[in-house]
Design an enzyme around this catalytic site. Structure first.
Site, PDB file in Angstrom:
ATOM      1  CG  ASP A   1      40.506   8.044  39.866  1.00 49.24           C
ATOM      2  OD1 ASP A   1      41.454   7.603  40.532  1.00 49.24           O
ATOM      3  OD2 ASP A   1      40.213   7.668  38.727  1.00 49.24           O
TER       4      ASP A   1
ATOM      5  NE  ARG B   1      43.958   6.332  36.380  1.00 44.82           N
ATOM      6  CZ  ARG B   1      43.031   6.572  37.324  1.00 44.82           C
ATOM      7  NH1 ARG B   1      41.894   7.142  37.005  1.00 44.82           N
ATOM      8  NH2 ARG B   1      43.249   6.214  38.569  1.00 44.82           N
TER       9      ARG B   1
ATOM     10  N   PRO C   1      41.355  23.986  21.744  1.00 50.94           N
ATOM     11  CG  PRO C   1      43.088  25.523  21.548  1.00 50.94           C
ATOM     12  CD  PRO C   1      42.335  24.494  20.771  1.00 50.94           C
TER      13      PRO C   1
ATOM     14  CD  GLU D   1      46.303  29.410  13.529  1.00 47.95           C
ATOM     15  OE1 GLU D   1      47.528  29.247  13.628  1.00 47.95           O
ATOM     16  OE2 GLU D   1      45.603  29.862  14.452  1.00 47.95           O
TER      17      GLU D   1
HETATM   18  O1  JF5 Z   1      45.759  23.166  21.642  1.00 49.62           O
HETATM   19  C1  JF5 Z   1      44.939  22.284  21.785  1.00 49.62           C
HETATM   20  O2  JF5 Z   1      44.622  21.383  20.770  1.00 49.62           O
HETATM   21  C2  JF5 Z   1      45.395  21.470  19.579  1.00 49.62           C
HETATM   22  C3  JF5 Z   1      44.799  22.473  18.642  1.00 49.62           C
HETATM   23  C4  JF5 Z   1      43.687  22.116  17.884  1.00 49.62           C
HETATM   24  C5  JF5 Z   1      43.115  23.059  17.036  1.00 49.62           C
HETATM   25  C6  JF5 Z   1      43.662  24.334  16.942  1.00 49.62           C
HETATM   26  C7  JF5 Z   1      44.768  24.688  17.710  1.00 49.62           C
HETATM   27  C8  JF5 Z   1      45.354  23.742  18.554  1.00 49.62           C
HETATM   28  C9  JF5 Z   1      44.199  22.113  23.058  1.00 49.62           C
HETATM   29  C10 JF5 Z   1      44.313  22.915  24.183  1.00 49.62           C
HETATM   30  N1  JF5 Z   1      43.470  22.426  25.118  1.00 49.62           N
HETATM   31  N2  JF5 Z   1      42.841  21.349  24.606  1.00 49.62           N
HETATM   32  C11 JF5 Z   1      43.265  21.139  23.343  1.00 49.62           C
END
Ligand code: JF5
Length: 244
Positions: free
Chosen positions: A170, A155, A86, A113
């Site tokens: 696109d 794609r 995230p 995490e």
């Molecule tokens: O949650 C996500 O990735 C998984 C993830 C990785 C590291 C720590 C927590 C969660 C994510 C959300 N938007 N893009 C990726």
């Protein structure tokens, strides 16, 4: 293109055997290798995580396991490494096109995490490492984000999409669709439950059709993505006009 994916849930990637990506694999356009991260965890419980330094909730993925796994997968090669998180840079159509030009991608799927930050530091000195976000929300792990990115990139590879032109048109595609989303689409029948297809699309007048599509794309962009519309400089708007 070679794709390596490291995950504790390799079964998440069964969908890559079907549809466009599946065909690209059969054709040899894509060489996808999914690896079980736990194969490099040597304790009896094949542990891949531990408590976070500094305290706090949740668990962090151990650097040793990731280091052994990545070393084993890449050898002395140098793929571009993508880590979904995230807190990463936004995944965009532009980044998808950039990744589609890479000969080798390595996706590292974090869970809990996240992955001990020293893993990205360790490989960042030797590989191009990007932490990438597919959106402002939190998933349980990176696997679904990798599926999104693999589909968006796959794609764009030559021969994967039936009609290469459709990738050029696109939404968001650099060039004439930059910062624009696509307008509405229609197919037969010309009238369905009393709803008529816009007449211009049946007119056979390609110039008018192109202009109508650009106007509809602008209209939808203003309605659904005002922040993109604001980024449309007059030059872009004008280019649309000139292009038509
Ligand atoms: O949650 C996500 O990735 C998984 C993830 C990785 C590291 C720590 C927590 C969660 C994510 C959300 N938007 N893009 C990726």
């Amino acid at each position: 293109m070679r794709l390596d994916i490291l995950s504790i849930f390799p079964e998440y990637f069964a969908p890559l055997d079907v549809s466009l990506i599946g065909k690209a694999r059969e054709r040899g356009t894509l060489d996808v290798r999914v690896h079980q991260l736990r194969d490099w965890a040597h304790d009896v419980h094949r542990t891949v995580d531990d408590t976070p330094y500094g305290g706090g909730p949740g668990m962090v993925m151990k650097p040793e396991v990731w280091g052994e796994a990545i070393d084993s997968v890449i050898g002395d090669g140098a793929p571009r490494m993508i880590v979904p998180t995230p807190s990463g840079r936004p995944f965009t159509q532009e980044l998808a096109q950039e990744l589609a030009a890479e000969p080798w991608l390595l996706f590292a799927c974090g869970r809990y995490e996240g992955i001990d930050s020293r893993v990205m530091a360790e490989y960042g000195s030797r590989l191009r490492v990007d932490e990438v976000s597919i959106g402002d929300y939190v998933l349980a792990g990176g696997e679904v984000a990798v599926l999104v990115m693999v589909e968006a990139v796959g794609r764009l590879l030559p021969g994967v999409l039936g009609n290469a032109q459709s990738a050029v048109d696109d939404s968001f595609a650099p060039g004439s669709m930059q910062n624009l989303v696509e307008g509405p689409v229609y197919t037969k029948p010309p009238v369905w439950r009393g709803h008529e297809v816009p007449a211009v699309l049946l007119s056979g007048h390609h110039g008018k059709v192109a202009r109508w599509r650009r106007d509809e794309a602008l209209r939808r962009t203003v309605r659904n993505r005002p922040e993109l519309a604001a980024a449309l400089d007059p030059e872009t708007l004008d280019k649309h006009d000139r292009k038509l």
